[in-house]
Enzyme design. Structure first.
Site, PDB file in Angstrom:
ATOM      1  N   GLU A 145      34.559  15.562  22.815  1.00  0.00           N
ATOM      2  CA  GLU A 145      34.209  16.883  23.366  1.00  0.00           C
ATOM      3  C   GLU A 145      32.853  16.919  24.084  1.00  0.00           C
ATOM      4  O   GLU A 145      32.018  17.787  23.814  1.00  0.00           O
ATOM      5  CB  GLU A 145      34.267  17.937  22.250  1.00  0.00           C
ATOM      6  CG  GLU A 145      35.629  17.988  21.584  1.00  0.00           C
ATOM      7  CD  GLU A 145      35.697  18.911  20.366  1.00  0.00           C
ATOM      8  OE1 GLU A 145      34.739  19.649  20.117  1.00  0.00           O
ATOM      9  OE2 GLU A 145      36.733  18.883  19.681  1.00  0.00           O
ATOM     10  N   GLU A 155      45.519  15.307  18.357  1.00  0.00           N
ATOM     11  CA  GLU A 155      45.284  16.340  17.337  1.00  0.00           C
ATOM     12  C   GLU A 155      46.330  17.455  17.464  1.00  0.00           C
ATOM     13  O   GLU A 155      46.005  18.640  17.447  1.00  0.00           O
ATOM     14  CB  GLU A 155      43.878  16.937  17.491  1.00  0.00           C
ATOM     15  CG  GLU A 155      42.767  15.908  17.486  1.00  0.00           C
ATOM     16  CD  GLU A 155      41.364  16.500  17.457  1.00  0.00           C
ATOM     17  OE1 GLU A 155      41.217  17.722  17.211  1.00  0.00           O
ATOM     18  OE2 GLU A 155      40.409  15.729  17.672  1.00  0.00           O
TER      19      GLU A 155
HETATM   20  O1  G3I Z   1      33.920  19.299   2.056  1.00  0.00           O
HETATM   21  C1  G3I Z   1      33.464  20.660   1.985  1.00  0.00           C
HETATM   22  C2  G3I Z   1      33.699  21.235   0.617  1.00  0.00           C
HETATM   23  O2  G3I Z   1      32.916  20.506  -0.301  1.00  0.00           O
HETATM   24  C3  G3I Z   1      33.328  22.716   0.630  1.00  0.00           C
HETATM   25  O3  G3I Z   1      33.630  23.275  -0.601  1.00  0.00           O
HETATM   26  C4  G3I Z   1      34.111  23.460   1.718  1.00  0.00           C
HETATM   27  C5  G3I Z   1      33.718  24.941   1.811  1.00  0.00           C
HETATM   28  O4  G3I Z   1      33.672  25.374   3.136  1.00  0.00           O
HETATM   29  O5  G3I Z   1      33.837  22.849   2.946  1.00  0.00           O
HETATM   30  C6  G3I Z   1      34.236  21.470   2.993  1.00  0.00           C
HETATM   31  O6  G3I Z   1      33.947  20.960   4.241  1.00  0.00           O
HETATM   32  C7  G3I Z   1      34.751  21.398   5.302  1.00  0.00           C
HETATM   33  C8  G3I Z   1      35.450  20.193   5.921  1.00  0.00           C
HETATM   34  O7  G3I Z   1      36.169  20.598   7.058  1.00  0.00           O
HETATM   35  C9  G3I Z   1      36.402  19.488   4.969  1.00  0.00           C
HETATM   36  O8  G3I Z   1      37.528  20.248   4.739  1.00  0.00           O
HETATM   37  C10 G3I Z   1      33.845  22.068   6.345  1.00  0.00           C
HETATM   38  O9  G3I Z   1      33.311  23.274   5.808  1.00  0.00           O
HETATM   39  C11 G3I Z   1      34.618  22.364   7.590  1.00  0.00           C
HETATM   40  O10 G3I Z   1      33.721  22.809   8.611  1.00  0.00           O
HETATM   41  C12 G3I Z   1      35.318  21.107   8.071  1.00  0.00           C
HETATM   42  O11 G3I Z   1      36.057  21.480   9.187  1.00  0.00           O
HETATM   43  C13 G3I Z   1      36.574  20.441   9.998  1.00  0.00           C
HETATM   44  C14 G3I Z   1      36.037  20.590  11.412  1.00  0.00           C
HETATM   45  O12 G3I Z   1      36.675  19.672  12.274  1.00  0.00           O
HETATM   46  C15 G3I Z   1      34.536  20.317  11.469  1.00  0.00           C
HETATM   47  O13 G3I Z   1      34.257  18.991  11.086  1.00  0.00           O
HETATM   48  C16 G3I Z   1      38.095  20.576   9.973  1.00  0.00           C
HETATM   49  O14 G3I Z   1      38.578  20.248   8.673  1.00  0.00           O
HETATM   50  C17 G3I Z   1      38.709  19.635  10.997  1.00  0.00           C
HETATM   51  O15 G3I Z   1      40.089  19.888  11.069  1.00  0.00           O
HETATM   52  C18 G3I Z   1      38.062  19.867  12.349  1.00  0.00           C
HETATM   53  O16 G3I Z   1      38.605  18.944  13.258  1.00  0.00           O
HETATM   54  C19 G3I Z   1      38.239  19.094  14.629  1.00  0.00           C
HETATM   55  C20 G3I Z   1      38.187  17.711  15.242  1.00  0.00           C
HETATM   56  O17 G3I Z   1      37.297  16.891  14.516  1.00  0.00           O
HETATM   57  C21 G3I Z   1      37.800  17.758  16.708  1.00  0.00           C
HETATM   58  N1  G3I Z   1      38.701  18.623  17.438  1.00  0.00           N
HETATM   59  C22 G3I Z   1      38.855  19.981  16.890  1.00  0.00           C
HETATM   60  C23 G3I Z   1      39.274  19.911  15.421  1.00  0.00           C
HETATM   61  C24 G3I Z   1      39.487  21.283  14.852  1.00  0.00           C
HETATM   62  O18 G3I Z   1      38.272  21.995  14.811  1.00  0.00           O
END
Ligand code: G3I
Length: 361
Positions: A158, A264
């Site tokens: 991105e 994705e």
């Molecule tokens: O691991 C913590 C957990 O300990 C905590 O209790 C919980 C409470 O919010 O959060 C957990 O972390 C989350 C993590 O996903 C694991 O599930 C983060 O808050 C959350 O922000 C994170 O979101 C991910 C996001 O990228 C940011 O990294 C999504 O799962 C993931 O699907 C998303 O993927 C992105 C791709 O990398 C790039 N393209 C877009 C796509 C969707 O946004």
């Protein structure tokens, strides 16, 4: 009277037999597993701890997929949460799962503005020479550790704005200029010359200005011999994105000769503004006709990938989480939706059979 009765009975029997045949073919089809119906790798992105703690999810994952990507666990904030404190534990767990189940491990991602840990941005803002060196050390250390084990990487994720053709004014861009992108590819290639290296982005299947900007960058890289090997179309699409635009974009990208990864994939009904919590809830109930339309959309997507992208450039199709239960959509956009091929109860949706039909055609 008797003849009428017999005809009625025969009709009922025929309908019953059709029903059984139909159900049987569904059962048989489901048993095939997506990966066995495909001529290219079929992947899923997933959270490894969710996967390991859910036997049913794991069974479905193993049956259907031969490629695996971590949704979050292999990003920079997870790998290097604090200075000099590499955390390989979770990535190693994913690697051993991939090995055990003979799945391709896809590395997502090396450089992404959204997963840059705070300590890196704080330090990098003050010292771009340090940042440049840090990026090189990080990429080389990481890629070298998984050399020959991670088959391919989203090297930069991105790097363009959500819409239009401008480079994203990210922390990396502001401090290192656009050359951070090509440097990242060179460092990754130096660390593992056999890894397949992708540039990955969203909306490039629908925003032709953005797609053209990405393709300009790719062509510039090719001219400068920057070792880029593929383009990742994230393909977070919506039911109303016209298939014609998707087809046009795939064709244009495939003309580069690079590998094309649908990296994705999910398909939503509602809309959003690409920002966290930016969902717009147009539909709050999933009706049967919506399920069927989604199945058709999934089928068409697979069909377009097979027909438009030359076989030797088909790196694979990866679903971003494969159940509505685990999808990122609800939490991120704060809206209800049903983007995946399995439902909340881990049952295959019509969308699943749409994918299967697309693969089998
Ligand atoms: O691991 C913590 C957990 O300990 C905590 O209790 C919980 C409470 O919010 O959060 C957990 O972390 C989350 C993590 O996903 C694991 O599930 C983060 O808050 C959350 O922000 C994170 O979101 C991910 C996001 O990228 C940011 O990294 C999504 O799962 C993931 O699907 C998303 O993927 C992105 C791709 O990398 C790039 N393209 C877009 C796509 C969707 O946004």
């Amino acid at each position: 009277m008797k003849a009428k009765y017999l005809i009625k009975q025969a009709c009922i029997m025929l309908i019953f037999m059709c029903f059984i045949a139909c159900n049987n073919s569904k059962i048989k089809k489901e048993n095939i597993g997506l990966k066995n119906a495909a001529t290219f790798p079929i992947g899923t992105a997933i959270n490894i701890s969710t996967l390991l703690n859910d036997a049913k999810l794991q069974k479905l994952q193993i049956e259907n997929f031969n490629s695996i990507t971590a949704t979050s666990d292999m990003k920079m904030h997870a790998i290097l949460p604090a200075e000099n404190k590499y955390n390989w534990k979770t990535a190693d767990t994913i690697l051993s799962y991939a090995k055990k189940h003979k799945q391709r491990l896809f590395g997502h991602n090396l450089i992404w503005h959204s997963s840059t840990p705070k300590w890196v941005s704080e330090k990098g803002e003050k010292d771009s020479v340090w940042l440049d060196d840090f990026m090189q050390q990080y990429i080389k250390t990481y890629v070298n550790r998984y050399k020959g084990k991670v088959a391919a990487w989203d090297v930069v994720n991105e790097a363009f704005e959500s819409s239009g053709g401008n480079y994203r004014e990210s922390f990396w861009y502001k401090n290192l200029g656009k050359s951070y992108i090509e440097k990242a590819f060179r460092y990754a290639h130096e660390a593992d010359p056999n890894a397949v290296l992708f540039y990955n982005d969203f909306n490039i299947e629908r925003d032709t200005v953005k797609l053209n900007a990405v393709l300009d960058m790719v062509n510039e890289f090719k001219a400068k011999e920057v070792p880029i090997s593929g383009i990742g179309f994230q393909m977070h699409i919506r039911m109303d994105i016209p298939d014609e635009i998707i087809a046009y974009s795939l064709k244009k990208a495939a003309a580069t000769g690079l590998q094309i990864h649908l990296s994705e994939v999910d398909i939503i009904f509602n809309t959003h503004n690409d920002e966290r919590l930016g969902g717009i809830q147009n539909y709050s109930v999933l009706r049967d006709e919506m399920k069927q339309a989604q199945a058709e959309k999934y089928k068409n997507l697979i069909r377009m990938y097979k027909e438009i992208v030359p076989k030797e450039q088909q790196f694979g199709v990866t679903f971003w989480d494969f159940t509505d239960r685990d999808s990122w959509i609800k939490g991120f956009f704060n809206m209800k939706d049903w983007p995946c091929i399995y439902n909340d109860s881990l049952q295959p949706k019509p969308a699943y059979y749409g994918v299967l039909d697309g693969l089998l055609q």
